[in-house]
Design a protein around this motif. Structure first.
Motif, PDB file in Angstrom:
ATOM      1  N   GLU A 109      36.603  46.409  35.602  1.00 34.23           N
ATOM      2  CA  GLU A 109      37.954  45.853  35.507  1.00 34.23           C
ATOM      3  C   GLU A 109      38.098  45.166  34.166  1.00 34.23           C
ATOM      4  O   GLU A 109      37.227  44.390  33.757  1.00 34.23           O
ATOM      5  N   ILE A 110      39.196  45.436  33.494  1.00 30.80           N
ATOM      6  CA  ILE A 110      39.493  44.832  32.203  1.00 30.80           C
ATOM      7  C   ILE A 110      40.519  43.720  32.398  1.00 30.80           C
ATOM      8  O   ILE A 110      41.463  43.865  33.162  1.00 30.80           O
ATOM      9  N   VAL A 144      38.423  52.597  35.775  1.00 30.72           N
ATOM     10  CA  VAL A 144      38.682  51.364  35.038  1.00 30.72           C
ATOM     11  C   VAL A 144      39.932  50.741  35.647  1.00 30.72           C
ATOM     12  O   VAL A 144      40.986  51.379  35.695  1.00 30.72           O
ATOM     13  N   GLU A 145      39.809  49.512  36.120  1.00 31.64           N
ATOM     14  CA  GLU A 145      40.911  48.830  36.787  1.00 31.64           C
ATOM     15  C   GLU A 145      41.548  47.765  35.893  1.00 31.64           C
ATOM     16  O   GLU A 145      40.929  47.256  34.963  1.00 31.64           O
ATOM     17  N   TRP A 146      42.772  47.426  36.257  1.00 34.41           N
ATOM     18  CA  TRP A 146      43.569  46.389  35.602  1.00 34.41           C
ATOM     19  C   TRP A 146      44.317  45.696  36.719  1.00 34.41           C
ATOM     20  O   TRP A 146      44.998  46.361  37.510  1.00 34.41           O
ATOM     21  N   GLN A 147      44.184  44.395  36.846  1.00 32.95           N
ATOM     22  CA  GLN A 147      44.891  43.669  37.890  1.00 32.95           C
ATOM     23  C   GLN A 147      45.796  42.627  37.249  1.00 32.95           C
ATOM     24  O   GLN A 147      45.410  41.986  36.269  1.00 32.95           O
ATOM     25  N   ASP A 182      50.744  37.576  44.633  1.00 36.71           N
ATOM     26  CA  ASP A 182      50.445  39.009  44.782  1.00 36.71           C
ATOM     27  C   ASP A 182      49.686  39.484  43.557  1.00 36.71           C
ATOM     28  O   ASP A 182      49.799  38.898  42.469  1.00 36.71           O
ATOM     29  N   VAL A 183      48.935  40.569  43.719  1.00 29.97           N
ATOM     30  CA  VAL A 183      48.189  41.153  42.612  1.00 29.97           C
ATOM     31  C   VAL A 183      48.431  42.666  42.614  1.00 29.97           C
ATOM     32  O   VAL A 183      48.161  43.332  43.612  1.00 29.97           O
ATOM     33  N   GLN A 184      48.951  43.173  41.514  1.00 28.92           N
ATOM     34  CA  GLN A 184      49.072  44.613  41.344  1.00 28.92           C
ATOM     35  C   GLN A 184      47.734  45.170  40.879  1.00 28.92           C
ATOM     36  O   GLN A 184      47.064  44.561  40.037  1.00 28.92           O
ATOM     37  N   VAL A 185      47.372  46.337  41.385  1.00 31.98           N
ATOM     38  CA  VAL A 185      46.176  47.042  40.944  1.00 31.98           C
ATOM     39  C   VAL A 185      46.608  48.306  40.224  1.00 31.98           C
ATOM     40  O   VAL A 185      47.343  49.143  40.774  1.00 31.98           O
ATOM     41  N   TRP A 186      46.168  48.431  38.975  1.00 30.60           N
ATOM     42  CA  TRP A 186      46.390  49.595  38.146  1.00 30.60           C
ATOM     43  C   TRP A 186      45.033  50.190  37.850  1.00 30.60           C
ATOM     44  O   TRP A 186      44.030  49.474  37.820  1.00 30.60           O
ATOM     45  N   ALA A 187      44.949  51.490  37.622  1.00 30.51           N
ATOM     46  CA  ALA A 187      43.652  52.092  37.309  1.00 30.51           C
ATOM     47  C   ALA A 187      43.828  53.407  36.566  1.00 30.51           C
ATOM     48  O   ALA A 187      44.883  54.044  36.611  1.00 30.51           O
ATOM     49  N   ILE A 188      42.754  53.766  35.900  1.00 32.36           N
ATOM     50  CA  ILE A 188      42.638  55.085  35.292  1.00 32.36           C
ATOM     51  C   ILE A 188      41.275  55.612  35.726  1.00 32.36           C
ATOM     52  O   ILE A 188      40.312  54.849  35.837  1.00 32.36           O
TER      53      ILE A 188
END
Length: 190
Positions: A109-110, A144-147, A182-188
């Motif tokens: 996670e970045i 690879v995640e981004w929160q 709340d937390v958004q989860v983004w990923a590639i």
């Protein structure tokens, strides 16, 4: 060494390894000996960081900055995280990190932060591209995640520019400043 250029500079008499990002910007590892500089950065940008970054509340002096940077030095030694400063014209203006780096699962996670005066220059995108490419190409990460907080429009825009996909939102999953967020989860994925 890979084909990616590494710059060697000197900062206060100490050698520093860095990665040029263009436009007089550079990505450098952050280490405990840089605690005074990091504390100064946090103090200078605290108001911009506090809505989104928990350590903006806890890094209040050189000692707390040193403890925070030491935790990342320990994570780097254990291969579970890393932290880097973003410098513009030799001045720390932000940073990026692997908040999570799990080689067994192939997931990292970045996280990012940036001073308001240098936003809009593509620094976060360039720095994160370096981190994503290294995680996937050199370390074999498959995800690879981004929160981020759904109210953090800048973070969401950066995730989109990097080509990450919004996968969902964890409701009330993060507690900051007396509030469940709340937390958004983004990923590639590779």
């Amino acid at each position: 060494m890979s084909g990616q250029a590494q710059n060697v500079d000197v900062l206060e008499g100490q050698p520093v390894l860095g990665r040029a990002l263009g436009d007089d910007a550079e990505l450098r590892p952050l280490e405990p000996w840089q605690a005074a500089e990091f504390a100064g950065y946090v103090n200078r940008t605290r108001d911009a960081l506090k809505p989104w970054i928990p350590w903006a509340y806890t890094i209040v002096d050189e000692a707390s900055a040193r403890a925070f940077l030491q935790s990342y030095a320990d994570r780097q030694a254990a291969d579970t995280g890393r932290i880097f400063g973003l410098y513009v014209s030799g001045v720390m203006q932000g940073g990026v990190l692997y908040r999570v780096f799990n080689t067994a699962q192939g997931v990292c996670e970045i996280g990012v932060w940036l001073a308001p005066e240098v936003r809009g220059r593509g620094l976060i995108s360039r720095a994160c591209r370096v981190l994503i490419d290294w995680a996937v190409d050199a370390r074999g990460m498959t995800r690879v995640e981004w929160q981020c907080d759904p109210r953090n429009a800048s973070s969401i825009a950066a995730a989109r520019r990097l080509g990450l996909t919004h996968e969902g939102t964890h409701r009330k999953a993060f507690y900051l400043n007396g509030e469940h967020r709340d937390v958004q989860v983004w990923a590639i994925v590779a």
